[in-house]
Enzyme design. Structure first.
Site, PDB file in Angstrom:
ATOM      1  N   GLY A  11      -4.776   1.217  -2.701  1.00 42.72           N
ATOM      2  CA  GLY A  11      -5.166   0.525  -1.475  1.00 42.72           C
ATOM      3  C   GLY A  11      -6.544   0.962  -1.000  1.00 42.72           C
ATOM      4  O   GLY A  11      -7.210   1.794  -1.631  1.00 42.72           O
ATOM      5  N   ASN A  33       2.842   0.440  -5.774  1.00 41.41           N
ATOM      6  CA  ASN A  33       3.592  -0.650  -6.418  1.00 41.41           C
ATOM      7  C   ASN A  33       2.773  -1.937  -6.444  1.00 41.41           C
ATOM      8  O   ASN A  33       3.257  -2.979  -6.878  1.00 41.41           O
ATOM      9  CB  ASN A  33       4.948  -0.883  -5.744  1.00 41.41           C
ATOM     10  CG  ASN A  33       4.808  -1.442  -4.343  1.00 41.41           C
ATOM     11  OD1 ASN A  33       3.704  -1.462  -3.792  1.00 41.41           O
ATOM     12  ND2 ASN A  33       5.897  -1.888  -3.762  1.00 41.41           N
ATOM     13  N   TYR A 146       6.205  -2.679  11.694  1.00 40.33           N
ATOM     14  CA  TYR A 146       5.208  -1.658  11.306  1.00 40.33           C
ATOM     15  C   TYR A 146       5.248  -0.503  12.302  1.00 40.33           C
ATOM     16  O   TYR A 146       5.376   0.663  11.914  1.00 40.33           O
ATOM     17  CB  TYR A 146       3.823  -2.303  11.294  1.00 40.33           C
ATOM     18  CG  TYR A 146       2.694  -1.404  10.854  1.00 40.33           C
ATOM     19  CD1 TYR A 146       2.608  -0.964   9.538  1.00 40.33           C
ATOM     20  CD2 TYR A 146       1.690  -1.020  11.747  1.00 40.33           C
ATOM     21  CE1 TYR A 146       1.551  -0.164   9.128  1.00 40.33           C
ATOM     22  CE2 TYR A 146       0.629  -0.226  11.336  1.00 40.33           C
ATOM     23  CZ  TYR A 146       0.562   0.201  10.020  1.00 40.33           C
ATOM     24  OH  TYR A 146      -0.491   0.993   9.621  1.00 40.33           O
TER      25      TYR A 146
END
Ligand code: UDP
Length: 322
Positions: A11, A33, A146
């Site tokens: 990321g 992933n 989140y």
């Protein structure tokens, strides 16, 4: 030689952390992933002897052979439109994923640092936000998946610290930007720069009076590095206190890119925080840290990065979960 596991390695933040720890002489184990990460962000590391990579979802049992000295848990969708589209994965990686990694840290006697967020403050009633503020979060709103996963993550991490004596660190990350952000991740900076580069109007959500404070990625990584090596276990805000409205931010992007496009207004997303600015007194005192890169400098570097992307990349702007 110290060995560190970095989750979310492919990321935006994870890849910059891999670079930094490689540079500091660590053996780095990356894990991702690839639901929101991209191998392009770390492909330059694959040729290095001190880098290895596992394609794995940390919400499932995590096995890493060999010793580990540190774990950085940075795996999570992090953009509002990502966690709206993959809410269950967002909840799982912050809760089940964190539990698995804490278990791994305990088994390996490793120090664990978790990536928490300014979202734990929700739509804050206290401004700027110090770590002592408990927040104003809507648990059942669209951002709840989140925000509450990250709040649970802090709680379970603190429990492992107090109950098992695990060495843990909690960083609360405020809006951060820089090269390797995804052009289509929906966040305001890639959205505006992408629109300017494609010759589209810039979309302001709401009336643009909401504020954010943007931190350049290298400053954030420095703060995280210092926190990891400290002996401090309470949460620490890392972010840049320079606060602007989204309207002013749009003006800065228009000036930077020289676009002739105008701004257009769209509906404000539900529960979009009205203001956000980190109180970084704690980071200054404990880590002797403060941001060094001005918005002008950071935006220029980031714009150059987005400009270097191919036309194909630029027009692949449709969101990846659509
Ligand atoms: N925003 C906007 N236009 C866009 C994308 C975002 O006006 O095309 C606004 C958004 O509503 C929010 C702010 O910019 O008020 C920052 O949004 P972002 O998604 O970057 O992150 P947040 O800080 O809300 O998590």
């Amino acid at each position: 030689m110290k060995r560190i596991l970095i989750t979310g390695a492919a990321g935006f933040l994870g890849s910059h952390l891999c670079d930094r720890f490689i540079k500091e002489g660590f053996k780095v184990v990356g894990m991702d992933n690839l639901i929101t990460g991209d191998l392009k962000n770390i492909e330059h590391l694959f040729k290095l002897e001190n880098f290895e990579f596992y394609n794995h979802d940390v919400s499932k049992f995590v096995h890493v052979p060999g010793d580990l000295d540190y774990i950085l848990h940075f795996a999570s969708p992090a953009s509002p439109i990502d966690y709206l589209k993959i809410p269950i994965q967002t909840l799982k990686v912050g809760s089940l994923g964190t539990h698995n990694l804490l278990g791994l840290a305990k088994a390996k006697k490793a120090c664990m640092l978790i990536a928490s967020t300014s979202e734990v403050y929700g739509d804050p009633n206290v401004h700027p936000q110090p770590e002592t503020y408990w927040g104003n979060v809507n648990p059942v709103g669209p951002r709840g998946v989140y925000d509450e996963a990250k709040r649970f993550q802090e709680a379970i991490t603190m429990a492992y610290h107090t109950f098992h004596g695990l060495d843990t660190k909690i960083v609360r990350i405020f809006n951060t930007y820089g090269p390797r952000m995804r052009l289509n991740d929906g966040r305001v900076l890639p959205a505006f720069i992408g629109q300017a580069l494609r010759g589209e109007d810039l979309t302001i959500f709401g009336d643009g009076s909401q504020t954010r404070s943007f931190c350049y990625v290298d400053d954030l990584v420095e703060g995280i590095y210092r926190l990891l090596l400290s002996d401090y276990h309470q949460p620490v805000n890392i972010g840049n206190p320079s606060e602007i409205t989204i309207s002013q931010f749009a003006e800065e992007i228009i000036k930077l890119t020289g676009t002739n496009q105008k701004v257009i207004y769209k509906d404000l997303p539900v529960d979009d925080p009205k203001q956000r600015q980190p109180d970084i007194t704690r980071a200054r005192e404990i880590l002797n840290w403060e941001p060094k890169v001005s918005r002008e400098e950071g935006l220029k570097i980031t714009y150059d990065y987005f400009r270097s992307l191919s036309q194909e990349e630029l027009y692949k702007s449709k969101h990846r979960f659509e």
